[in-house]
Design a protein around this motif. Structure first.
Motif, PDB file in Angstrom:
ATOM      1  N   ALA A  28     -12.744  33.473  42.360  1.00  0.00           N
ATOM      2  CA  ALA A  28     -12.721  33.665  40.905  1.00  0.00           C
ATOM      3  C   ALA A  28     -11.785  34.813  40.562  1.00  0.00           C
ATOM      4  CB  ALA A  28     -14.115  33.961  40.376  1.00  0.00           C
ATOM      5  N   ASP A  31     -19.226  38.161  40.030  1.00  0.00           N
ATOM      6  CA  ASP A  31     -20.446  37.874  40.805  1.00  0.00           C
ATOM      7  C   ASP A  31     -21.055  36.539  40.367  1.00  0.00           C
ATOM      8  OD1 ASP A  31     -20.187  40.155  42.256  1.00  0.00           O
ATOM      9  OD2 ASP A  31     -21.611  41.333  41.075  1.00  0.00           O
ATOM     10  N   THR A  32     -21.053  36.282  39.055  1.00  0.00           N
ATOM     11  CA  THR A  32     -21.678  35.062  38.522  1.00  0.00           C
ATOM     12  C   THR A  32     -20.832  33.828  38.843  1.00  0.00           C
ATOM     13  OG1 THR A  32     -22.643  36.376  36.727  1.00  0.00           O
ATOM     14  CG2 THR A  32     -22.584  33.982  36.431  1.00  0.00           C
ATOM     15  N   THR A  72     -11.803  38.001  43.402  1.00  0.00           N
ATOM     16  CA  THR A  72     -12.653  37.854  44.588  1.00  0.00           C
ATOM     17  C   THR A  72     -11.774  37.747  45.841  1.00  0.00           C
ATOM     18  OG1 THR A  72     -12.670  35.461  44.427  1.00  0.00           O
ATOM     19  CG2 THR A  72     -14.401  36.646  43.230  1.00  0.00           C
ATOM     20  N   ARG A  88     -11.955  29.616  39.602  1.00  0.00           N
ATOM     21  CA  ARG A  88     -12.456  29.790  38.239  1.00  0.00           C
ATOM     22  C   ARG A  88     -11.833  31.046  37.635  1.00  0.00           C
ATOM     23  NH1 ARG A  88     -15.726  27.474  41.480  1.00  0.00           N
ATOM     24  NH2 ARG A  88     -16.348  29.401  42.518  1.00  0.00           N
ATOM     25  N   GLN A 132     -18.734  33.494  41.246  1.00  0.00           N
ATOM     26  CA  GLN A 132     -18.673  33.373  42.704  1.00  0.00           C
ATOM     27  C   GLN A 132     -17.243  33.100  43.182  1.00  0.00           C
ATOM     28  OE1 GLN A 132     -21.654  30.484  43.879  1.00  0.00           O
ATOM     29  NE2 GLN A 132     -23.319  31.937  43.595  1.00  0.00           N
ATOM     30  N   ASP A 133     -17.048  33.331  44.464  1.00  0.00           N
ATOM     31  CA  ASP A 133     -15.734  33.228  45.104  1.00  0.00           C
ATOM     32  C   ASP A 133     -15.331  31.759  45.256  1.00  0.00           C
ATOM     33  OD1 ASP A 133     -13.460  34.130  46.364  1.00  0.00           O
ATOM     34  OD2 ASP A 133     -14.411  34.378  48.335  1.00  0.00           O
TER      35      ASP A 133
END
Length: 989
Positions: free
Chosen positions: A907, A901-902, A927, A878, A904-905
């Motif tokens: 990203a 953080d939102t 990430t 992402r 997530q990996d």
């Protein structure tokens, strides 16, 4: 045994016995006997006791024990016979002593070596024995003696890459020289040089070759016809080799050189005196007889001079019969110590190891003597020279395998251990080195340990360079290779020898572009050679002025005004007879009360009045500066305020009494400051420069850390106590040797005559000083330190005020405090508490604002999370690339961290903003899943920032950048989006 020939000039009989001034063979030892003839001369005969081979390898001390017979040149008393025989030693110390005694016996004044820090601003370091006599050769300073002899410490770094690789190149060396200032000329200079070489030092005459300038028939005739040197051993060389010049214009003249032949068996045909394997030039005689004009023409000098140089290390090499200068007793003890630290045997070592040991032996001498003379490591000027030498010695030691201090402490430093041997050897070179020993060792330890950290950073950089080289080669299908620029960066900035870089690279299968590395090295070498490695002389109007204008008589110690006669006027440096109102002028007087700038004290200000009868002022010159020039001529620089001033007129010279008093107060306070520093932080600290002005004083001193608050308080307390003691100063004129014995402190870099002025504050301070001082310490009134700071590695600076300037400072500070009390509405004693409370409130307010901005940024980020898109086939990554308008860098970082953080990996987030109309902020946050694909934030963000006129970098997972062109942010983010999509698609696909 074979046959041998006597030197032509000595092939004679005395009392039926041959006098042999040289050893017959290295296999035979001479045994000396002597008888006295009717004139009182010792006639020496020589018997051969042999064969006996001298061994030098077992103990280095034996190098100085072999013994050379020589004919005595002077009548000797019975008491001196034993001393004369002891003179036959060939140790470096003995060669130096014998040279100076030889010329002292021929009317030369033996003068001390000048500092390695020259007074001449055209030269970075003292590179020749003649440098301290340059003003005399130019006729700018009258000679004090007609003849002189010196052993001058010299530094040359233009051929530093040859050190250790040839038999003769050194950075530090001693130049033995004899000089004539308009006294003797070619005939005596040549005759004595020959006598020194063949009689005093006993060199075989048939091993000596001579070079002369092409058309210098006079010199050729002296060598050949008067001294008997065969014509086939006298070589005529061109201007490049045997015509000395100081520059495009100025003093110049032919020179003649003496060479020693190590291999006479090679014969006389096709001889090249530049063949280092066969010859070494050890004595150069310069006949300074012409002045070269701008049109290239030569005109004879009114005063012909002699400037000679005999390399001490070269003569030691010849007499001690060793293969190079480094293995003489002047350097070899240092090499032996380095060998011990490296745990290698010099005798058994390969040539590469021997070269590195020679480099260390040479550089350590240069480093120790430079630091002793006040040159401390820095990144500019002389300081850069010593820093480069230290770094070269350290990295060479590491190449030899020396770890830590070499004796077990891996966290220690080895240069101070080697320096101890240099200091031991310094007794007869410069006795001051021992007194400064602990300071030298401390500075070396500090600089070495600091550089080791740089080396370790270089190791990390090399590792990254190798990873990049391997990665690029894999991507492009080429052979992995480190660029020459990268190898040179490691060498020049991080101290990595290219040999180490090559060894490490080879282990990883990476080559080095040595051609481009060599180009970088050559560029640096050219820059180094261009930097102050030539002594420049030029004959200007000054020589004429010196002849026509006497030295200025200084009356300023006892009076502030006097009648004087105008001896000369200069406008724009050119002599004139008259100067009118409104023009700047330099006035030369026969006598003056004005102090000329020297010893750190600035020149006096005041006025020159030309008066008619009835005290009517016909002309007024305002003096704003006074300098010494052309020896001891005072140049009064100023502006004609009224009327016209003429050469020959009488003037009233009046010093500004108020400004003079300010200078006197600050100068005496400077002496008290040095005394207080020695008392508080240690006797080893010494002056490294000073300024005595009307409004303040400045004192530079050698110390390796900032002064603590309690130390500054104690220094001020001591000085103000001495001021309050109301001590009368004592001023005396005495011989320099007596002043030093009495404990007088000499100012750094100052040159002193045989008679010196000593200023003493009894019980507190005693210094050699020509400046002006108060009569009683109470005149200083008060002393206050304004600032204390570092100005270079190992050099601190204190600025302070005293006297009237102290009163003004206190009044000004008091006014500021009153205004502050009024603004804060508190009493003076409560200002600190009030300010601390305000600062606390400010920090809390800023923290609250920052938190609010971060929250706003996070909220804004939550609104753009829907703009994330997915890239990659096997790994769905992402990606967000967006502008955040005008939020600042900290808030931008918070937004990026929220997004990764939102999302997530795996990203990847790239954000940009423009906090104002002149700044751009960029951030990349990746990430672990993205980083593991080989996409690093630090490397990615840099090229993007360049599009906005900036730069940046950081860690693989988080990197920030800035820029100065907000109008290009949109383009930069578009480029970031395209690049990121391309990289992710390639890696994730």
């Amino acid at each position: 045994m074979g046959s041998f020939k006597l030197p032509v000039s000595l092939n004679s009989r005395h009392g039926g016995k041959f006098v042999l001034p040289f050893p017959i063979s290295r296999s035979f030892s001479p045994f000396i006997t002597g008888t006295r003839d009717h004139r009182g001369f010792i006639i020496q005969t020589l018997a051969l006791v042999g064969p006996r081979r001298l061994s030098y390898r077992g103990s280095h001390a034996k190098r100085s024990q072999h013994f050379t017979a020589r004919a005595s040149a002077q009548p000797l008393t019975e008491e001196l016979v034993e001393d004369k025989n002891s003179d036959l030693s060939t140790s470096g110390d003995s060669i130096r002593r014998r040279f100076l005694e030889f010329y002292a016996a021929r009317g030369h004044k033996v003068l001390p070596s000048a500092s390695l820090v020259p007074e001449d601003p055209t030269v970075l370091l003292t590179i020749a024995g003649m440098l301290q006599f340059k003003p005399i050769f130019l006729g700018k300073v009258p000679r004090e003696v007609p003849r002189a002899a010196t052993s001058q410490r010299c530094i040359r770094t233009n051929d530093v890459e040859n050190v250790g690789r040839t038999s003769r190149h050194q950075t530090f060396f001693e130049m033995l020289g004899n000089f004539s200032f308009g006294d003797y000329f070619k005939q005596d200079a040549i005759k004595w040089a020959w006598e020194l070489a063949t009689v005093e030092f006993g060199l075989p005459a048939d091993r000596l070759w001579i070079s002369v300038y092409d058309d210098d028939d006079e010199t050729f005739s002296i060598w050949h016809n008067e001294l008997g040197v065969p014509a086939h051993r006298i070589k005529r060389l061109g201007e490049e080799d045997n015509f000395w010049t100081s520059g495009v214009t100025g003093p110049c003249g032919p020179c003649s050189e003496i060479y020693y032949d190590f291999h006479p068996e090679k014969g006389y045909s096709d001889v090249d005196l530049g063949d280092d394997a066969r010859f070494i030039e050890f004595y150069n005689l310069v006949f300074m007889q012409y002045n070269r004009n701008e049109d290239g023409s030569l005109e004879p000098l009114k005063q012909k001079n002699i400037d000679t140089g005999l390399g001490l290390e070269r003569m030691a090499r010849i007499l001690q019969q060793v293969p190079n200068n480094y293995e003489t007793d002047l350097i070899f003890p240092i090499i032996e110590k380095a060998s011990n630290l490296a745990k290698v045997s010099y005798q058994l070592a390969d040539e590469s190891t021997k070269t590195n040991l020679k480099i260390i032996g040479d550089h350590m001498r240069a480093i120790v003597y430079l630091i002793s003379d006040g040159v401390f490591p820095s990144n500019i000027g002389r300081g850069y020279v010593v820093r480069r030498l230290i770094r070269r010695a350290v990295r060479t030691g590491r190449l030899l395998g020396i770890k830590g201090d070499g004796i077990g402490n891996s966290e220690g430093a080895f240069l101070p251990i080697l320096a101890e041997d240099v200091i031991k050897l310094s007794t007869n070179i410069d006795p001051d080195v021992k007194t400064r020993g602990s300071r030298i060792l401390d500075e070396l330890k500090r600089e070495e340990l600091r550089f080791v950290l740089t080396l370790e950073r270089g190791e990390k950089l090399l590792e990254q360079m190798l990873i990049d080289a391997l990665s690029n080669a894999q991507e492009n299908g080429t052979v992995p290779c480190l660029s020459g620029k990268d190898a040179f960066l490691l060498y020049d900035t991080y101290g990595f020898p290219v040999e180490i870089t090559k060894e490490v690279a080879d282990e990883r299968g990476v080559g080095i572009d040595m051609d481009s590395f060599d180009i970088e090295m050559e560029n640096q070498r050219r820059q180094s050679q261009a930097a102050h490695n030539t002594v420049k002389l030029s004959v200007e109007n000054g020589a004429e002025l010196t002849e026509n204008i006497p030295d200025t008589e200084f009356l300023g110690y006892s009076t502030l005004s006097t009648k004087a006669v105008v001896e000369g006027l200069l406008v724009n440096g050119k002599p004139v007879r008259q100067v009118s109102e409104g023009n700047e002028v330099e006035v030369l007087l026969d006598r003056t009360p004005f102090y000329a700038e020297s010893g750190g004290q600035i020149g006096d200000h005041g006025f020159l009045y030309v008066t008619e009868s009835g005290n009517h002022k016909e002309a007024v010159v305002e003096v704003k500066d006074v300098q010494k020039s052309l020896g001891n001529i005072f140049v009064h620089k100023g502006t004609v305020k009224e009327g016209v001033i003429d050469v020959g007129r009488e003037v009233e010279a009046a010093v500004d009494a108020n400004l003079r008093q300010r200078a006197k107060v600050h100068h005496t306070a400077t002496h008290l400051l040095q005394a207080a520093l020695k008392k508080v932080i240690g006797q080893e600290t010494s002056q490294a420069g000073s300024l005595v002005a009307f409004d303040r004083l400045r004192f530079d001193f050698n110390f390796n850390r900032s002064l603590r608050e309690n130390e500054l308080v104690e220094i001020e307390r001591l000085i103000n106590q001495w001021i309050g003691d109301a001590t009368l100063l004592e001023t005396k004129v005495m011989p320099l040797t007596d002043a030093k014995k009495a404990g007088a402190i000499a100012m750094f870099g100052e040159k002193y005559g045989e008679q010196v002025r000593v200023v003493e504050v009894p019980g507190v301070s005693m210094e050699l000083c020509g400046g002006t001082h108060v009569s009683n310490t109470s005149e200083i009134r008060g002393f206050k330190i304004i600032s204390e700071q570092g100005i270079a590695s190992g050099i601190r600076r204190i600025e302070a005020v005293a006297g009237e300037a102290f009163i003004e400072y206190v009044i000004t500070r008091d006014n500021h405090l009153k205004q502050l009390c009024s603004s804060l509405k508190v009493n003076a004693e409560d200002v600190t508490t009030r300010v601390n409370n305000l600062l606390k409130d400010l920090r809390e307010a800023r923290s609250e604002v920052s938190a609010a901005r971060a929250k706003a940024a996070i909220y804004k980020a939550s609104t753009i999370i829907s703009k994330a898109f997915t890239v990659g086939s096997s790994s769905k990554i992402r990606v967000v690339v967006e502008s955040m308008d005008d939020i600042d860098g900290d808030a931008l970082k918070s937004a990026a961290e929220y997004l990764v953080d939102t999302l997530q990996d795996p990203a990847a987030v790239v954000l940009g903003s423009c906090p104002d109309d002149k700044r751009v902020c960029l951030i990349a946050a990746f990430t672990p899943g993205v980083v593991n694909l080989g996409i690093q934030a630090g490397k990615f963000i840099g090229p993007i920032a360049k599009l906005c006129g900036g730069k940046g970098g950081g860690r693989p997972n988080l990197a920030q950048a800035g820029g100065s062109e907000p109008e290009k942010l949109v383009v930069a983010l578009e480029k970031a989006r395209d690049e990121l999509m391309s990289l992710v698609s390639e890696k994730a696909g």
